[in-house]
Design a protein around this motif. Sequence first.
Motif, PDB file in Angstrom:
ATOM      1  N   GLU A  45       0.854  -1.193   0.000  1.00  0.00           N
ATOM      2  CA  GLU A  45       0.000   0.000   0.000  1.00  0.00           C
ATOM      3  C   GLU A  45       0.881   1.231   0.000  1.00  0.00           C
ATOM      4  O   GLU A  45       1.875   1.288   0.731  1.00  0.00           O
ATOM      5  N   ILE A 189      -2.372  -1.409  -3.492  1.00  0.00           N
ATOM      6  CA  ILE A 189      -3.338  -0.345  -3.222  1.00  0.00           C
ATOM      7  C   ILE A 189      -2.600   0.992  -3.322  1.00  0.00           C
ATOM      8  O   ILE A 189      -1.631   1.221  -2.595  1.00  0.00           O
ATOM      9  N   ASN A 192      -5.490   4.525  -1.760  1.00  0.00           N
ATOM     10  CA  ASN A 192      -6.775   3.910  -1.389  1.00  0.00           C
ATOM     11  C   ASN A 192      -7.535   3.269  -2.550  1.00  0.00           C
ATOM     12  O   ASN A 192      -8.694   2.901  -2.401  1.00  0.00           O
TER      13      ASN A 192
END
Length: 361
Positions: A45, A189, A192
Amino acid sequence: MTIHVLDDNTINKIAAGEVVERPASVIKELIENAMDAGATRIEVEIMAGGTSFMRVTDNGRGMSAEDAHLAILRHATSKIREVGDLNTIGTLGFRGEALPTIASVSRFTLLTRREGDDLGTRVTITGGKEPDFIEAGCNIGTTVKVEDLFFNTPARKKFLKTNHTEGARINDFIVKLALSRPDIEFHFINNNKVSVVTPGTGNLYDTIQAIYGDKTADSLLGLTLEDEDIKISGYITKPSMLKSSRAWQTYIVNSRIIQNRAIAKAIDNAYKSLIPKSGFPLAVLCIEVPQRTIDVNVHPQKSELKFEDESRIFKAVYKAVLDAIRPAGRGLGEVAAVVEKPEQHVTMEPMQFVPATEPLA
C-alpha cells in the motif's frame, strides 16, 4: 589530511544513493525480501507515490526477536554466509543493505512474528537513529512501514519526480514481480484504490490476464524451448498487437527480473524477420540457466545480469519467439495485412496496470 572511519549512519546514507534511489527501489527491496521469506501473499500500500507512506505486508516465515535485531544491521543477511556463496546465489536479496539503508532515510517500522511464537517484535527507527525494540502482537509474517522517505536528506528528495510518476514506477515493479512469481498473490493499493490483484494460482496466463485484461490474454502465444541447459517458457502477443515501447516486456532469468540487451534484440529481430513493421510485442519470458553461468553482482540493484555466453541466449530467445509466431501466422500475409493498416496498428487500450490516480496536492 586526516582519514576518518565513517560511522554506520553516514555509511548507510551513502549506500542509500545506490540502494534507495526512489520509492520504487524501496518497494522492490521489501517485496524481494518477502519473496525470499517464502510468502504466498504480499500486500503493498502506498500514498503520494510512496513518498509519504509505503507498507509491505507478507505471510512469510517472519523473524525471531534475535533475527529482527540483526536484520537492521549493515551487511547482516540470511541469504549468504561466505564469499563462495556469491557464485550460486538463488535468492533475490543477498547484500544485507536494504533494511538499514531504508531506515537511515525514513521513519521506519518493522513488525514480525514467526509461527509458534506467542508475540512478535516491533522495531522502530527514525532516520537511522538508535532502534527501539518492543514485543508486540501481530500476524505471522512481516510488515514493513516506511514513512516520510528522505525527510532527513532533502537534497535527495529534490530528485524525485511527481507523485503520479513515482506511483506508476511502483506499479510497474509490482507487475513485473507478480509476473515473475505467478504462485504469489499480489495486492497493490495506490492512494486507497486497488490497482493490481493477481490470483496466485501459479499459472502465468492467469496472472497476465489479471494484470493486462482479456483482450491481451486472447492475443497471447505460448513460448517454449529446451536446449541442453537453457529452458525458455512464457508468452508473447501476436504480431497484430504491438506497442510503441518495450515497457510491456518482462525478462525473468532464474526467477529474477532483469534487463538485458541481447534478449530485447532477439525478440526485435525475430519479429522484424517476419513483419517489417515498427512496434514491440508484449512479452513475458522466463529463462532458466545454470546459476554458475550468470553473474548478478554487477549492479547494486541486481537488475543487470551478465551471461557467460550471451550469443547462446540470443539464439535461444530468437528461436523460441520465431517458433511461437510462425504457426500463429498460418498465412503471415494475413497478419502483415492487419499490421499494415495504420488505424489498426497499436490500437490497444492503455495499459490497465497504471491507474490514472491524481497526484496528491
